[in-house]
Design a protein around this motif. Structure first.
Motif: not given
Length: 83
Positions: A13-18
């Protein structure tokens, strides 16, 4: 040009937001993560130059660490090359 970064991102999820944030900031960049790699790789592709400092700053501002992952190429001279 492709720039590769070592990161501490573990969550998809963090990767997607970034990815969304980086692609909004740099509309001509193509961004992806390889979180299964031990270095939690971030790859950034662009037709022109990639701005590694700005990418690192964005990740730092988001609470993560990133550093450019240097190429590790073994170069042998003719005399040092194994036979």
């Amino acid at each position: 040009m492709v720039e590769v970064f070592k990161t501490n991102i573990e969550d998809f999820d963090d990767a997607g937001r970034l990815i969304e944030k980086l692609e909004r900031t740099f509309s001509n960049y193509s961004v992806n993560f390889d979180l299964e790699d031990r270095d939690r790789i971030l790859r950034v592709k662009c037709e022109t130059e990639v701005d590694p400092k700005h990418i690192i700053d964005i990740l730092n501002e988001s609470g993560f660490h990133a550093e450019v992952l240097e190429d590790e190429v073994d170069v042998f001279s003719r005399h040092e090359c194994p036979k």
